[in-house]
Write a protein that holds these residues in place. Structure first.
Motif, short mmCIF file in Angstrom:
data_model
loop_
_atom_site.label_atom_id
_atom_site.label_comp_id
_atom_site.label_asym_id
_atom_site.label_seq_id
_atom_site.Cartn_x
_atom_site.Cartn_y
_atom_site.Cartn_z
N ASP A 135 8.86 12.75 -4.45
CA ASP A 135 9.46 11.46 -4.79
C ASP A 135 10.08 10.80 -3.56
OD1 ASP A 135 10.45 9.53 -6.93
OD2 ASP A 135 12.34 10.12 -5.99
N VAL A 138 7.21 9.33 -1.46
CA VAL A 138 6.62 8.15 -2.10
C VAL A 138 7.57 6.96 -2.00
CG1 VAL A 138 5.87 7.19 -4.31
CG2 VAL A 138 5.09 9.46 -3.60
N ARG A 139 8.86 7.19 -2.22
CA ARG A 139 9.83 6.10 -2.15
C ARG A 139 9.94 5.54 -0.73
NH1 ARG A 139 12.76 4.88 -6.43
NH2 ARG A 139 12.71 6.30 -8.21
N TRP A 142 7.01 3.31 -0.48
CA TRP A 142 7.17 2.17 -1.38
C TRP A 142 8.12 1.15 -0.79
CZ3 TRP A 142 10.83 -0.25 -4.56
CH2 TRP A 142 10.31 -1.02 -5.61
N GLU A 143 9.15 1.64 -0.08
CA GLU A 143 10.16 0.75 0.50
C GLU A 143 9.79 0.28 1.91
OE1 GLU A 143 13.63 3.16 0.29
OE2 GLU A 143 13.84 2.95 -1.89
N HIS A 146 5.23 -3.75 4.30
CA HIS A 146 3.77 -3.83 4.17
C HIS A 146 3.26 -5.23 4.52
CE1 HIS A 146 3.86 0.14 2.54
NE2 HIS A 146 4.46 -0.21 1.43
N MET A 167 4.11 4.02 -8.81
CA MET A 167 4.86 3.34 -7.76
C MET A 167 3.96 2.86 -6.64
SD MET A 167 8.37 5.58 -7.38
CE MET A 167 8.94 4.52 -6.03
N MET A 168 3.05 3.71 -6.20
CA MET A 168 2.14 3.32 -5.12
C MET A 168 1.26 2.14 -5.52
SD MET A 168 2.77 5.22 -2.46
CE MET A 168 1.31 4.91 -1.49
N SER A 169 0.76 2.16 -6.75
CA SER A 169 -0.16 1.11 -7.18
C SER A 169 0.55 -0.19 -7.54
CB SER A 169 -1.00 1.60 -8.37
OG SER A 169 -0.18 2.03 -9.42
N GLU A 170 1.90 -0.17 -7.61
CA GLU A 170 2.64 -1.41 -7.83
C GLU A 170 2.52 -2.35 -6.64
OE1 GLU A 170 6.73 -0.67 -8.67
OE2 GLU A 170 6.37 -0.12 -10.77
N LYS A 171 2.51 -1.78 -5.44
CA LYS A 171 2.50 -2.59 -4.23
C LYS A 171 1.19 -2.51 -3.45
CE LYS A 171 7.42 -2.86 -3.11
NZ LYS A 171 8.43 -2.65 -2.03
N THR A 199 -3.06 -2.25 1.64
CA THR A 199 -2.41 -3.51 1.32
C THR A 199 -3.47 -4.56 1.00
OG1 THR A 199 -2.36 -4.03 3.68
CG2 THR A 199 -0.38 -3.03 2.73
#
Length: 227
Positions: A135, A138-139, A142-143, A146, A167-171, A199
């Motif tokens: 986690d 990944v965070r 995610w943060e 990009h 989470m990864m597929s959100e951005k 991206t």
């Protein structure tokens, strides 16, 4: 291409880097992210610097990011490697670990690459099985910023039903979202653990999972076009 190479050990239990090189050549791969790579680590891989060997054999540029360093001079290493037919402008290796060792440390290798169109950023990692460390990794991604073209690839040790994948597929775009296939174990795959995320600077032309006996994971490939 992303592939967990299991220190070059194939389904026949033999360590053979040549067949990995032949696959990269056959698929005409330009950038490669590799996990579980040994660098003079132990007898299991003949104390070979596997990243350097593959880069020399394929005439590619490469950088290595250790997750584990041992030996008297900490020169026996294990981690991720990134190979590129394009120039590598810079690289950075970030270690994720617990203060009290309850899980194997993991590293996140970042490289900046000069392609024909523009510079891109690439992350390569073998994500932790431990839920807290996974986690955290990944965070971090995610943060991350990009705003420039970015590719993230590796063995995430998480299925598409996981919070990490969500989470990864959100951005980011999962290159194989429209054509998903299992990647582990290689002989009779029943889990999807290995991914290439990008991206929205990229257009995904196609993606595939290659049937192979070079490791206990199957390689994932994607053909990308920069917008």
């Amino acid at each position: 291409m992303t592939l967990n190479v299991q220190h070059g050990r194939g389904l026949d239990r033999k360590v053979n880097l040549e067949r990995i090189a032949l696959m990269v050549e056959r698929e005409k791969i330009d950038i490669v992210g590799l996990n579980e790579v040994d660098c003079c680590f132990s007898r299991r891989s003949f104390f070979e610097d596997q990243g350097e060997w593959l880069a020399s054999r394929l005439k590619m540029n490469y950088v290595f990011g250790p997750a584990i360093q041992t030996g008297r001079k900490r020169n026996r290493q294990y981690g991720n490697a990134f190979l590129s037919r394009y120039p590598i402008l810079s690289n950075h290796n970030l270690i994720f670990r617990f203060k009290v060792p309850v899980a194997e440390p993991r590293s996140l290798l970042e490289a900046k690459v000069a392609t024909d169109e523009r510079n891109i950023k690439v992350f390569v990692s073998h994500f932790s099985i431990h839920p807290v460390l996974n986690d955290r990794m990944v965070r971090f991604l995610w943060e991350s910023d990009h705003s420039e073209p970015t590719i993230i690839m590796g063995d995430f040790n998480r299925k598409p039903s996981s919070n990490a994948y969500r989470m990864m597929s959100e951005k980011l775009i999962d290159c194989a979202a429209l054509n998903p296939h299992f990647t582990f174990p290689a002989k009779k795959p029943r889990s999807r653990l290995d991914y290439i995320f990008v991206t929205d600077h990229f257009k995904v032309i196609e993606s595939a999972v290659i049937e192979s006996d070079v490791s206990d994971h199957l390689p994932v490939v994607a053909l990308l076009e920069l917008d």
